[in-house]
Scaffold this motif. Structure first.
Motif, PDB file in Angstrom:
ATOM      1  N   PHE A  44      12.758  12.970 -12.897  1.00 24.41           N
ATOM      2  CA  PHE A  44      12.684  12.394 -13.974  1.00 24.41           C
ATOM      3  C   PHE A  44      13.707  12.737 -15.047  1.00 24.41           C
ATOM      4  O   PHE A  44      14.422  11.830 -15.999  1.00 24.41           O
ATOM      5  N   ALA A  45      14.062  13.957 -15.020  1.00 26.51           N
ATOM      6  CA  ALA A  45      15.174  14.762 -15.879  1.00 26.51           C
ATOM      7  C   ALA A  45      16.553  14.097 -15.610  1.00 26.51           C
ATOM      8  O   ALA A  45      17.255  13.443 -16.402  1.00 26.51           O
ATOM      9  N   VAL A  46      16.816  13.571 -14.260  1.00 22.73           N
ATOM     10  CA  VAL A  46      18.046  13.118 -13.853  1.00 22.73           C
ATOM     11  C   VAL A  46      18.059  11.542 -14.562  1.00 22.73           C
ATOM     12  O   VAL A  46      18.750  11.021 -15.070  1.00 22.73           O
ATOM     13  N   GLU A  47      16.826  11.046 -14.386  1.00 23.34           N
ATOM     14  CA  GLU A  47      16.746   9.460 -14.785  1.00 23.34           C
ATOM     15  C   GLU A  47      16.942   9.510 -16.501  1.00 23.34           C
ATOM     16  O   GLU A  47      17.505   8.645 -17.002  1.00 23.34           O
ATOM     17  N   LEU A  48      16.082  10.477 -17.035  1.00 21.73           N
ATOM     18  CA  LEU A  48      16.135  10.549 -18.462  1.00 21.73           C
ATOM     19  C   LEU A  48      17.466  10.885 -19.106  1.00 21.73           C
ATOM     20  O   LEU A  48      18.089  10.076 -20.145  1.00 21.73           O
ATOM     21  N   PHE A  49      18.532  11.860 -18.229  1.00 26.22           N
ATOM     22  CA  PHE A  49      19.770  11.928 -18.860  1.00 26.22           C
ATOM     23  C   PHE A  49      20.613  11.079 -18.182  1.00 26.22           C
ATOM     24  O   PHE A  49      21.813  11.557 -17.997  1.00 26.22           O
ATOM     25  N   GLY A  50      20.318   9.955 -17.673  1.00 28.61           N
ATOM     26  CA  GLY A  50      21.364   8.985 -17.069  1.00 28.61           C
ATOM     27  C   GLY A  50      22.237   9.565 -16.021  1.00 28.61           C
ATOM     28  O   GLY A  50      23.364   9.336 -15.685  1.00 28.61           O
ATOM     29  N   GLY A  51      21.289  10.267 -15.219  1.00 29.80           N
ATOM     30  CA  GLY A  51      22.219  10.710 -13.980  1.00 29.80           C
ATOM     31  C   GLY A  51      22.867  12.039 -13.985  1.00 29.80           C
ATOM     32  O   GLY A  51      23.648  12.291 -13.244  1.00 29.80           O
TER      33      GLY A  51
ATOM     34  N   TYR B 121       7.825   6.367 -16.306  1.00 28.31           N
ATOM     35  CA  TYR B 121       8.375   6.654 -14.989  1.00 28.31           C
ATOM     36  C   TYR B 121       7.104   6.852 -13.952  1.00 28.31           C
ATOM     37  O   TYR B 121       7.110   6.344 -12.803  1.00 28.31           O
ATOM     38  N   LEU B 122       6.071   7.438 -14.414  1.00 21.05           N
ATOM     39  CA  LEU B 122       4.906   7.731 -13.322  1.00 21.05           C
ATOM     40  C   LEU B 122       4.332   6.328 -13.048  1.00 21.05           C
ATOM     41  O   LEU B 122       3.870   6.130 -11.942  1.00 21.05           O
ATOM     42  N   SER B 123       4.259   5.481 -13.910  1.00 19.47           N
ATOM     43  CA  SER B 123       3.526   4.062 -13.747  1.00 19.47           C
ATOM     44  C   SER B 123       4.537   3.324 -12.479  1.00 19.47           C
ATOM     45  O   SER B 123       4.093   2.800 -11.713  1.00 19.47           O
ATOM     46  N   SER B 124       6.079   3.313 -12.800  1.00 20.40           N
ATOM     47  CA  SER B 124       6.738   2.937 -11.952  1.00 20.40           C
ATOM     48  C   SER B 124       6.880   3.633 -10.449  1.00 20.40           C
ATOM     49  O   SER B 124       7.027   2.937  -9.359  1.00 20.40           O
ATOM     50  N   ARG B 125       6.498   4.820 -10.075  1.00 18.44           N
ATOM     51  CA  ARG B 125       6.293   5.336  -9.255  1.00 18.44           C
ATOM     52  C   ARG B 125       4.968   5.558  -8.485  1.00 18.44           C
ATOM     53  O   ARG B 125       4.643   5.968  -7.381  1.00 18.44           O
TER      54      ARG B 125
END
Length: 589
Positions: A565-572, A548-552
């Motif tokens: 990151f929590a929102v992305e990790l848990f599928g929104g 995630y950090l690399s993509s940002r």
């Protein structure tokens, strides 16, 4: 013989003149310490509302076996026992939880009961059109509860209409009607000063202050995010409601004076738990560690058999002691499954009745105090398990357990207090995870406000032995020992406690190995995220965060990055991000 219990909800000990508060206007509460025994070391048992009431009815802890719920078929309710022995019982209340799915078996134990409508979000007045809701600091985050409260408020536009006033009037009517009769128990129970801190202007005028902010009388449970002047305004709103409670307590004391009830009528004034009003940077009572503001509660008792008034006791007592106290007063033997102890021993002889006391919320810390030290035992790992609900009444606050929760239930062999009944064994789902805070030890003699923890391995080991013994006496499920990482006998070496602290520190100090730079808030929230995540996601979280950090294209990890990151990790799943914000700035271990 007669007895009256006057019960408030979320009444803070530290906001009463009896316990050192010098600015709250509560002269009738002050009178209690002149006419009754004041208990300085009374602790709640199970929290919050209905778990506390099950403790009150049954004289034993609820929280080790299940969360919120009704009385069980195998429970020994003190009210039922009184009825069975010819004592008439009556309940006057405005406490709406009795009339929801998760509390529906309590009020039906009384011979008769009266319910005053309108507290909190009581589904009382029907209105299709949305009510006018002022812009609020806490906001309409609690959905239908918030909306319904603002539907109800216009119908509570005078003091005599407010539920507390109606509840006390009903109680006084019962006393007047039955004052010449014998063998009755009356419970006058008001939801106040529970939030929202809604009362009439005359009580607000007792606490003049300059405030030009938004409407704010209903704090959200969670970390304090408001400005100091907003926090202070909410405290004054709470104070106003305490002063209203004091006014109506005075009406009950006047009735005792007018009809000389002191001669032959027991009086108990109590609460279920306290409430954090910004102390320790928290609002509420059921997410954060259960500091003294929540767990150390006010209690006053007048027992006409002994005539002790104007005295204080530092004996360690609890809510579970009230049931056996009432039974002893009415000359009824307490059943063997009732673990509380009658307070008559303290009142008559000033004799201690216990070495230590447990308190807690299902799935939270298991806490123990000996009156000086408070030890909060956290789970042994971030999974906070194994953890199960044991019940024959699978009901949450507002509705039954869902079909998914019940899909893989097992039958548990009887506990020693279930009278031969097997119960359902249901995997628990809880948003609480005290692993975030670790195990905490406080010395109240040196630090009454619990501002800092202490490291005394010898004391911690002794408190664990107290904790394990009380768990055994309560018939705690075997997996609770596993969850807490302690042996059943409670004998833990000091070296083991040191290793636990090192393990937790390593878990806190995550190193992704990519040269990332953490803020303290980022570390705190990332630990919270791991505690919330299922095991499979927890195991891959570090790798996924690196990606995630690399993509940002960033190596800075602050609270905003972890929340996103929590929102992305848990599928929104924005609920997880919301919980993380609620737990913002979790203390560093």
């Amino acid at each position: 013989m007669r007895a009256v219990m006057v019960m408030f909800d979320s009444l803070n000990r530290h906001m009463l003149p009896n316990y050192g508060c010098d600015w709250i206007k509560a002269p009738n509460f002050a009178k209690l310490s002149e006419r009754m025994v004041t208990f300085d070391k009374c602790y709640a048992g199970s929290l919050p509302c209905m778990p506390a009431r099950r403790d009150l009815h049954t004289g034993r802890y609820n929280f080790l076996h299940r969360s919120w719920g009704p009385l069980e078929p195998f429970d020994d309710s003190v009210v039922s026992l009184l009825r069975r022995h010819g004592v008439y019982t009556h309940l006057c209340t405005d406490h709406g939880h009795y009339f929801e799915a998760g509390g529906a078996t309590y009020h039906t134990n009384y011979n008769s009961w009266e319910f005053a409508r309108g507290q909190e979000g009581d589904p009382w007045k029907g209105q299709v059109e949305d009510p006018h809701i002022p812009e609020s600091l806490s906001g309409p985050k609690i959905g239908d509860l918030w909306r319904q409260d603002w539907v109800n408020r216009p119908h509570l536009d005078s003091e005599e209409k407010q539920p507390q006033a109606v509840t006390v009037a009903n109680g006084l009517s019962f006393i007047e009607t039955n004052r010449d009769q014998d063998n009755w128990f009356l419970q006058i129970e008001t939801f106040d000063p529970h939030e929202p801190f809604f009362t009439q202007q005359k009580y607000k005028d007792l606490y003049p202050h300059v405030y030009e902010g938004k409407h704010f009388d209903w704090p959200d449970y969670g970390r304090v995010k408001e400005a100091p002047e907003e926090v202070q305004h909410a405290i004054y709103e709470y104070a106003a409601l305490v002063s209203m409670c004091d006014e109506y307590l005075g009406k009950i004391l006047d009735a005792f004076d007018r009809w000389n009830l002191w001669q032959d009528t027991m009086l108990i004034v109590n609460t279920d738990h306290g409430f954090l009003l910004g102390e320790h940077r928290w609002w509420g009572k059921n997410i954060q560690p259960l500091y003294r503001e929540i767990s150390n509660i006010p209690l006053f008792v007048w027992d006409p058999r002994y005539g002790r008034s104007g005295t204080r006791s530092d004996a360690l007592v609890q809510t579970i002691d009230l049931a056996p106290t009432l039974l002893h007063y009415f000359h009824i033997e307490a059943p063997k499954d009732m673990q509380g102890r009658s307070l008559h021993q303290v009142i008559e002889q000033d004799r201690p009745i216990r070495e230590a006391a447990l308190f807690g919320i299902h799935g939270g810390h298991v806490n123990v105090t000996d009156g000086r030290y408070v030890y909060m035992r956290a789970p042994n790992g971030p999974e906070n398990g194994p953890l199960y609900e044991y019940t024959l009444m699978p009901t949450h606050m507002h509705q039954p357990f869902g079909v998914k929760e019940l899909a893989d239930i097992e039958l548990q062999e009887p506990f020693d207090f279930t009278k031969g009944c097997r119960t359902m064994k249901i995997r628990a789902n809880t948003y609480l995870n005290p692993y975030l805070y670790g195990s905490l030890l406080f010395d109240l003699e040196r630090d009454s406000k619990q501002d800092s923890t202490i490291e005394e391995p010898e004391t911690e080991a002794r408190m664990i032995r107290h904790l394990a013994r009380l768990m055994r006496e309560n018939g705690a499920p075997e997996e609770q020992y596993e969850r807490l990482g302690i042996p059943r006998d409670g004998n833990v070496a000091e070296e083991t406690l040191l290793a636990e602290r090192l393990k937790r520190k390593e878990g806190y100090e995550t190193d992704l190995g990519i040269g990332e730079r953490w803020t303290a808030e980022g570390r705190n929230l990332y630990l919270a995220l791991k505690c919330l995540a299922p095991a499979k996601l927890r195991e891959t979280a570090d790798v996924r965060l690196s990606g995630y950090l690399s993509s940002r294209q960033t190596l800075e990890i602050g609270a905003d990055v972890v929340s996103a990151f929590a929102v992305e990790l848990f599928g929104g799943d924005t609920r997880i991000a919301s919980v993380l914000r609620q737990l913002f700035a979790v203390p560093k271990p």
